[in-house]
Design a protein around this motif. Structure first.
Motif, PDB file in Angstrom:
ATOM      1  N   VAL A 201       0.862  -1.187   0.000  1.00  0.00           N
ATOM      2  CA  VAL A 201       0.000   0.000   0.000  1.00  0.00           C
ATOM      3  C   VAL A 201       0.892   1.227   0.000  1.00  0.00           C
ATOM      4  N   GLU A 202       0.360   2.310  -0.525  1.00  0.00           N
ATOM      5  CA  GLU A 202       1.021   3.600  -0.401  1.00  0.00           C
ATOM      6  C   GLU A 202       0.342   4.362   0.723  1.00  0.00           C
ATOM      7  N   VAL A 203       1.057   4.590   1.798  1.00  0.00           N
ATOM      8  CA  VAL A 203       0.521   5.322   2.944  1.00  0.00           C
ATOM      9  C   VAL A 203       0.758   6.812   2.706  1.00  0.00           C
ATOM     10  N   ARG A 204      -0.302   7.615   2.874  1.00  0.00           N
ATOM     11  CA  ARG A 204      -0.216   9.063   2.676  1.00  0.00           C
ATOM     12  C   ARG A 204      -0.669   9.770   3.961  1.00  0.00           C
ATOM     13  N   LYS A 205       0.095  10.766   4.344  1.00  0.00           N
ATOM     14  CA  LYS A 205      -0.246  11.568   5.526  1.00  0.00           C
ATOM     15  C   LYS A 205      -0.163  13.044   5.160  1.00  0.00           C
ATOM     16  N   ARG A 206      -1.241  13.766   5.443  1.00  0.00           N
ATOM     17  CA  ARG A 206      -1.272  15.221   5.220  1.00  0.00           C
ATOM     18  C   ARG A 206      -0.873  15.893   6.526  1.00  0.00           C
ATOM     19  N   ALA A 207       0.277  16.564   6.518  1.00  0.00           N
ATOM     20  CA  ALA A 207       0.776  17.248   7.712  1.00  0.00           C
ATOM     21  C   ALA A 207       0.619  18.750   7.536  1.00  0.00           C
ATOM     22  N   SER A 208       0.245  19.416   8.614  1.00  0.00           N
ATOM     23  CA  SER A 208       0.016  20.859   8.559  1.00  0.00           C
ATOM     24  C   SER A 208       0.829  21.546   9.647  1.00  0.00           C
ATOM     25  N   ALA A 209       1.357  22.713   9.298  1.00  0.00           N
ATOM     26  CA  ALA A 209       2.215  23.467  10.224  1.00  0.00           C
ATOM     27  C   ALA A 209       1.479  24.674  10.777  1.00  0.00           C
ATOM     28  N   PHE A 210       1.666  24.907  12.068  1.00  0.00           N
ATOM     29  CA  PHE A 210       1.104  26.067  12.754  1.00  0.00           C
ATOM     30  C   PHE A 210       2.269  26.858  13.354  1.00  0.00           C
ATOM     31  N   PHE A 211       2.227  28.174  13.221  1.00  0.00           N
ATOM     32  CA  PHE A 211       3.363  29.020  13.597  1.00  0.00           C
ATOM     33  C   PHE A 211       3.022  29.906  14.793  1.00  0.00           C
ATOM     34  N   ARG A 212       4.032  30.149  15.619  1.00  0.00           N
ATOM     35  CA  ARG A 212       3.962  31.186  16.647  1.00  0.00           C
ATOM     36  C   ARG A 212       5.255  31.979  16.539  1.00  0.00           C
ATOM     37  N   ALA A 213       5.144  33.200  16.067  1.00  0.00           N
ATOM     38  CA  ALA A 213       6.322  34.035  15.821  1.00  0.00           C
ATOM     39  C   ALA A 213       6.165  35.378  16.507  1.00  0.00           C
ATOM     40  N   ALA A 214       7.277  36.115  16.564  1.00  0.00           N
ATOM     41  CA  ALA A 214       7.244  37.432  17.206  1.00  0.00           C
ATOM     42  C   ALA A 214       6.366  38.401  16.436  1.00  0.00           C
ATOM     43  N   ASP A 215       6.347  38.265  15.105  1.00  0.00           N
ATOM     44  CA  ASP A 215       5.521  39.142  14.282  1.00  0.00           C
ATOM     45  C   ASP A 215       5.263  38.460  12.950  1.00  0.00           C
ATOM     46  N   ALA A 216       4.468  39.117  12.106  1.00  0.00           N
ATOM     47  CA  ALA A 216       4.086  38.538  10.822  1.00  0.00           C
ATOM     48  C   ALA A 216       5.291  38.340   9.911  1.00  0.00           C
ATOM     49  N   ASP A 217       6.280  39.225  10.012  1.00  0.00           N
ATOM     50  CA  ASP A 217       7.447  39.116   9.142  1.00  0.00           C
ATOM     51  C   ASP A 217       8.267  37.877   9.476  1.00  0.00           C
ATOM     52  N   GLN A 218       8.456  37.595  10.751  1.00  0.00           N
ATOM     53  CA  GLN A 218       9.209  36.404  11.151  1.00  0.00           C
ATOM     54  C   GLN A 218       8.477  35.132  10.737  1.00  0.00           C
ATOM     55  N   GLU A 219       7.146  35.139  10.887  1.00  0.00           N
ATOM     56  CA  GLU A 219       6.360  33.981  10.458  1.00  0.00           C
ATOM     57  C   GLU A 219       6.459  33.784   8.950  1.00  0.00           C
ATOM     58  N   HIS A 220       6.358  34.876   8.199  1.00  0.00           N
ATOM     59  CA  HIS A 220       6.411  34.787   6.737  1.00  0.00           C
ATOM     60  C   HIS A 220       7.767  34.249   6.274  1.00  0.00           C
ATOM     61  N   ALA A 221       8.848  34.706   6.909  1.00  0.00           N
ATOM     62  CA  ALA A 221      10.185  34.254   6.523  1.00  0.00           C
ATOM     63  C   ALA A 221      10.345  32.755   6.771  1.00  0.00           C
ATOM     64  N   ALA A 222       9.848  32.270   7.917  1.00  0.00           N
ATOM     65  CA  ALA A 222       9.944  30.840   8.221  1.00  0.00           C
ATOM     66  C   ALA A 222       9.079  30.022   7.281  1.00  0.00           C
ATOM     67  N   LEU A 223       7.874  30.505   7.016  1.00  0.00           N
ATOM     68  CA  LEU A 223       6.975  29.795   6.094  1.00  0.00           C
ATOM     69  C   LEU A 223       7.608  29.681   4.710  1.00  0.00           C
ATOM     70  N   LEU A 224       8.209  30.769   4.229  1.00  0.00           N
ATOM     71  CA  LEU A 224       8.829  30.760   2.904  1.00  0.00           C
ATOM     72  C   LEU A 224      10.012  29.800   2.864  1.00  0.00           C
ATOM     73  N   ARG A 225      10.801  29.758   3.925  1.00  0.00           N
ATOM     74  CA  ARG A 225      11.961  28.864   3.950  1.00  0.00           C
ATOM     75  C   ARG A 225      11.523  27.401   3.931  1.00  0.00           C
ATOM     76  N   LEU A 226      10.459  27.077   4.660  1.00  0.00           N
ATOM     77  CA  LEU A 226       9.955  25.703   4.651  1.00  0.00           C
ATOM     78  C   LEU A 226       9.315  25.364   3.309  1.00  0.00           C
ATOM     79  N   LEU A 227       8.579  26.312   2.743  1.00  0.00           N
ATOM     80  CA  LEU A 227       7.947  26.088   1.439  1.00  0.00           C
ATOM     81  C   LEU A 227       8.998  25.779   0.379  1.00  0.00           C
TER      82      LEU A 227
END
Length: 297
Positions: A201-227
């Motif tokens: 079988v092919e096992v598939r898992k949908r994983a989702s990330a939730f962020f807690r950052a100092a501000d929107a800019d720090q969150e956006h930078a981390a999201l972009l790096r992971l993307l």
């Protein structure tokens, strides 16, 4: 409890938003003499996700902040709207901020945006805009349990830690009590198994990330790096010593999400589908070394 959280928010506004001439609790002053702009903190309507009900594992209250500013003249453009600048200042001071209260401990404020259209208060000669915030306490009704039994989540967390660096804390499954920032939580939101022949079988898992950052800019930078990292990685290491991997596909940014990781439902700002082919283990049996056939024709 809500009054205590509002009092802490009141103190935060007084110290962090110098644009406000005054901050009031529950109700605005009568008449038009009070200097503007000022803000009024009041309890919001129950969303149905109050303590002990719904899917929440902690306390969640709604709070409205009404901003009273001078009425704009017809000649003023929307870019010079004083309430717009004040909205930005309030969100910068409060949104995704971790505050501490003497009564319940730590709680987080999450901006839910404007509540209804702007309106004019004729008595106070003011333009009014209402912003709504969720006050969420990470103190759970039951102790949150991190997910450590899923090697896929652990491998994804390890990869994330290397990608973002030690500045970020990475959690799996549930936010721990009193989690600081910057931090990221990975949670499996969907799983499936697709047959591949009769013994795999092919096992598939949908994983989702939730962020807690100092501000929107720090969150956006981390999201972009992971993307970017997930997009460039055709596969992620699952167990390096065994040279096993999982595929990463369907990387997606969810721009309209309102999930924040305190409810087990909903996806966060970034999601990815992990997959791997799993075959049925062969049964223990004597190995066939050769096949002998002799024709008598």
């Amino acid at each position: 409890m809500l009054d205590s959280m509002m009092r802490t928010t009141y103190d935060k506004l007084r110290s962090s938003v110098p644009e406000l001439r005054e901050v009031y609790l529950h109700a605005p002053p009568a008449g038009a003499e009070a200097p503007k702009p000022y803000a009024v903190l009041a309890a919001g309507k129950d969303s149905g996700e109050s303590p002990g009900s719904g899917l929440w594992k902690g306390f969640r209250y709604l709070m409205n902040i009404e901003m009273y500013g001078s009425q704009a003249s017809p000649a003023q453009s929307s870019s010079s709207d004083p309430l717009q600048a004040l909205t930005a200042a309030l969100n910068e001071a409060l949104d995704k901020q971790l505050l501490e209260d003497d009564t319940i401990g730590k709680f987080t404020l999450l901006s839910l945006g404007p509540s209804g259209p702007d309106w004019v208060d004729e008595e106070r000669q003011a333009a009014v805009r209402t912003l709504q915030y969720a006050l969420v306490s990470p103190q759970p009704l039951a102790e949150p349990t991190p997910i450590v039994s899923d090697p896929w989540l652990i491998a994804l967390a390890d990869w994330t830690q290397k990608r973002l660096g030690r500045e970020w804390s990475v959690y799996t499954g549930n936010w721990p009590v009193g989690a600081g920032s910057p931090a990221i939580l990975w949670r499996v939101v969907e799983m499936s198994a697709v047959p591949q022949g009769t013994k795999a079988v092919e096992v598939r898992k949908r994983a989702s990330a939730f962020f807690r950052a100092a501000d929107a800019d720090q969150e956006h930078a981390a999201l972009l790096r992971l993307l970017e990292g997930l997009g460039l990685s055709a596969k992620l290491p699952l167990a390096a010593e065994e040279k096993t991997y999982m595929r990463a596909t369907g990387v997606q940014v969810n721009t309209k999400t309102v999930a924040d990781g305190y409810s087990p439902s909903g996806e966060g700002p970034l999601s990815v589908t992990l997959s791997r082919r799993v075959a049925e283990a062969s049964a223990d049996a004597p190995l066939m070394q050769f096949v002998y056939y002799q024709s008598h024709i």
